[in-house]
Design a protein around this motif. Sequence first.
Motif, PDB file in Angstrom:
ATOM      1  N   LEU A   4       0.837  -1.207   0.000  1.00  0.00           N
ATOM      2  CA  LEU A   4       0.000   0.000   0.000  1.00  0.00           C
ATOM      3  C   LEU A   4       0.874   1.261   0.000  1.00  0.00           C
ATOM      4  O   LEU A   4       0.589   2.214  -0.737  1.00  0.00           O
ATOM      5  CB  LEU A   4      -0.947   0.014   1.202  1.00  0.00           C
ATOM      6  N   LEU A   5       1.931   1.257   0.788  1.00  0.00           N
ATOM      7  CA  LEU A   5       2.840   2.410   0.805  1.00  0.00           C
ATOM      8  C   LEU A   5       3.498   2.621  -0.557  1.00  0.00           C
ATOM      9  O   LEU A   5       3.649   3.760  -1.014  1.00  0.00           O
ATOM     10  CB  LEU A   5       3.896   2.245   1.899  1.00  0.00           C
ATOM     11  N   LEU A   6       3.872   1.523  -1.203  1.00  0.00           N
ATOM     12  CA  LEU A   6       4.446   1.628  -2.553  1.00  0.00           C
ATOM     13  C   LEU A   6       3.430   2.180  -3.549  1.00  0.00           C
ATOM     14  O   LEU A   6       3.761   3.006  -4.400  1.00  0.00           O
ATOM     15  CB  LEU A   6       4.952   0.261  -3.029  1.00  0.00           C
ATOM     16  N   LEU A   7       2.191   1.711  -3.446  1.00  0.00           N
ATOM     17  CA  LEU A   7       1.133   2.199  -4.339  1.00  0.00           C
ATOM     18  C   LEU A   7       0.876   3.690  -4.126  1.00  0.00           C
ATOM     19  O   LEU A   7       0.742   4.454  -5.092  1.00  0.00           O
ATOM     20  CB  LEU A   7      -0.159   1.405  -4.123  1.00  0.00           C
ATOM     21  N   LEU A   8       0.826   4.118  -2.880  1.00  0.00           N
ATOM     22  CA  LEU A   8       0.618   5.537  -2.582  1.00  0.00           C
ATOM     23  C   LEU A   8       1.822   6.374  -3.024  1.00  0.00           C
ATOM     24  O   LEU A   8       1.658   7.501  -3.506  1.00  0.00           O
ATOM     25  CB  LEU A   8       0.326   5.734  -1.094  1.00  0.00           C
ATOM     26  N   THR A   9       3.017   5.803  -2.897  1.00  0.00           N
ATOM     27  CA  THR A   9       4.228   6.492  -3.377  1.00  0.00           C
ATOM     28  C   THR A   9       4.162   6.664  -4.889  1.00  0.00           C
ATOM     29  O   THR A   9       4.461   7.745  -5.414  1.00  0.00           O
ATOM     30  CB  THR A   9       5.490   5.693  -2.983  1.00  0.00           C
ATOM     31  N   ALA A  10       3.768   5.617  -5.593  1.00  0.00           N
ATOM     32  CA  ALA A  10       3.642   5.695  -7.055  1.00  0.00           C
ATOM     33  C   ALA A  10       2.617   6.748  -7.454  1.00  0.00           C
ATOM     34  O   ALA A  10       2.837   7.512  -8.405  1.00  0.00           O
ATOM     35  CB  ALA A  10       3.255   4.338  -7.630  1.00  0.00           C
ATOM     36  N   LEU A  11       1.511   6.819  -6.725  1.00  0.00           N
ATOM     37  CA  LEU A  11       0.479   7.815  -7.006  1.00  0.00           C
ATOM     38  C   LEU A  11       1.017   9.229  -6.766  1.00  0.00           C
ATOM     39  O   LEU A  11       0.794  10.135  -7.575  1.00  0.00           O
ATOM     40  CB  LEU A  11      -0.755   7.535  -6.136  1.00  0.00           C
ATOM     41  N   GLY A  12       1.750   9.409  -5.685  1.00  0.00           N
ATOM     42  CA  GLY A  12       2.365  10.710  -5.400  1.00  0.00           C
ATOM     43  C   GLY A  12       3.396  11.094  -6.446  1.00  0.00           C
ATOM     44  O   GLY A  12       3.444  12.249  -6.894  1.00  0.00           O
ATOM     45  N   LEU A  13       4.233  10.141  -6.839  1.00  0.00           N
ATOM     46  CA  LEU A  13       5.232  10.402  -7.885  1.00  0.00           C
ATOM     47  C   LEU A  13       4.561  10.781  -9.195  1.00  0.00           C
ATOM     48  O   LEU A  13       5.044  11.665  -9.915  1.00  0.00           O
ATOM     49  CB  LEU A  13       6.122   9.172  -8.088  1.00  0.00           C
ATOM     50  N   LEU A  14       3.451  10.117  -9.503  1.00  0.00           N
ATOM     51  CA  LEU A  14       2.713  10.441 -10.721  1.00  0.00           C
ATOM     52  C   LEU A  14       2.184  11.875 -10.659  1.00  0.00           C
ATOM     53  O   LEU A  14       2.331  12.632 -11.621  1.00  0.00           O
ATOM     54  CB  LEU A  14       1.557   9.460 -10.933  1.00  0.00           C
ATOM     55  N   ALA A  15       1.578  12.234  -9.541  1.00  0.00           N
ATOM     56  CA  ALA A  15       1.033  13.587  -9.392  1.00  0.00           C
ATOM     57  C   ALA A  15       2.125  14.642  -9.551  1.00  0.00           C
ATOM     58  O   ALA A  15       1.949  15.644 -10.261  1.00  0.00           O
ATOM     59  CB  ALA A  15       0.343  13.732  -8.033  1.00  0.00           C
ATOM     60  N   VAL A  16       3.268  14.407  -8.934  1.00  0.00           N
ATOM     61  CA  VAL A  16       4.387  15.353  -9.051  1.00  0.00           C
ATOM     62  C   VAL A  16       4.940  15.335 -10.476  1.00  0.00           C
ATOM     63  O   VAL A  16       5.231  16.382 -11.061  1.00  0.00           O
ATOM     64  CB  VAL A  16       5.493  15.025  -8.024  1.00  0.00           C
ATOM     65  N   GLY A  17       5.059  14.139 -11.047  1.00  0.00           N
ATOM     66  CA  GLY A  17       5.624  13.994 -12.390  1.00  0.00           C
ATOM     67  C   GLY A  17       4.826  14.670 -13.484  1.00  0.00           C
ATOM     68  O   GLY A  17       5.389  15.150 -14.462  1.00  0.00           O
ATOM     69  N   VAL A  18       3.504  14.713 -13.343  1.00  0.00           N
ATOM     70  CA  VAL A  18       2.694  15.339 -14.399  1.00  0.00           C
ATOM     71  C   VAL A  18       2.511  16.834 -14.184  1.00  0.00           C
ATOM     72  O   VAL A  18       2.095  17.541 -15.102  1.00  0.00           O
ATOM     73  CB  VAL A  18       1.312  14.656 -14.588  1.00  0.00           C
ATOM     74  N   THR A  19       2.806  17.321 -12.983  1.00  0.00           N
ATOM     75  CA  THR A  19       2.635  18.758 -12.730  1.00  0.00           C
ATOM     76  C   THR A  19       3.944  19.534 -12.773  1.00  0.00           C
ATOM     77  O   THR A  19       3.932  20.716 -13.112  1.00  0.00           O
ATOM     78  CB  THR A  19       1.937  19.005 -11.379  1.00  0.00           C
ATOM     79  N   LEU A  20       5.057  18.901 -12.440  1.00  0.00           N
ATOM     80  CA  LEU A  20       6.351  19.583 -12.565  1.00  0.00           C
ATOM     81  C   LEU A  20       6.742  19.652 -14.039  1.00  0.00           C
ATOM     82  O   LEU A  20       6.344  18.794 -14.834  1.00  0.00           O
ATOM     83  CB  LEU A  20       7.444  18.819 -11.813  1.00  0.00           C
ATOM     84  N   PRO A  21       7.542  20.633 -14.404  1.00  0.00           N
ATOM     85  CA  PRO A  21       7.997  20.703 -15.796  1.00  0.00           C
ATOM     86  C   PRO A  21       8.782  19.455 -16.195  1.00  0.00           C
ATOM     87  O   PRO A  21       9.587  18.944 -15.423  1.00  0.00           O
ATOM     88  CB  PRO A  21       8.901  21.932 -15.819  1.00  0.00           C
TER      89      PRO A  21
END
Length: 154
Positions: A4-21
Amino acid sequence: MALLLLLLTALGLLAVGVTLPIVTVETLVLFSRPYSILDVTVSLFQGGEWLIAAIVGIFSLVLPAAKLLVMIALWARLRLGRDVPRRLLQGFEALARWSMLDVLAAALIVFALKSRALTDARFESGVYFFLASIATTALCSFLLKRRAEASEAA
């Protein structure tokens, strides 16, 4: 719980990855503009490039987020002692191959911009977060499948 922590980390990385340049474009050395995946998708829609915008949006934003949310739901199902349909897990493996489509597109954009006179482009930090999300999601998919197979065998 680690999954679950890995899944939430992946979701967070995705959110940052699509919003940062993901790329900064410099024109005539005077103008510099960073673009995120979200910026590119919105710009394409506004520019009337609906098909390309839809493809980028679906493969870079919608599918990765939906895949992670479904995986969290499947994780919860396994925690409750229920089986996970094997077909769904196989579908995740097939989708993982398409996750690299947008990375290829970003590389082609940078290449195209670099090949034009008076224009330069460089990757930004968002690309690394996005790639980390893809890798973490693939790991989660593997671990979820293994866990589902183990619970099926038990």
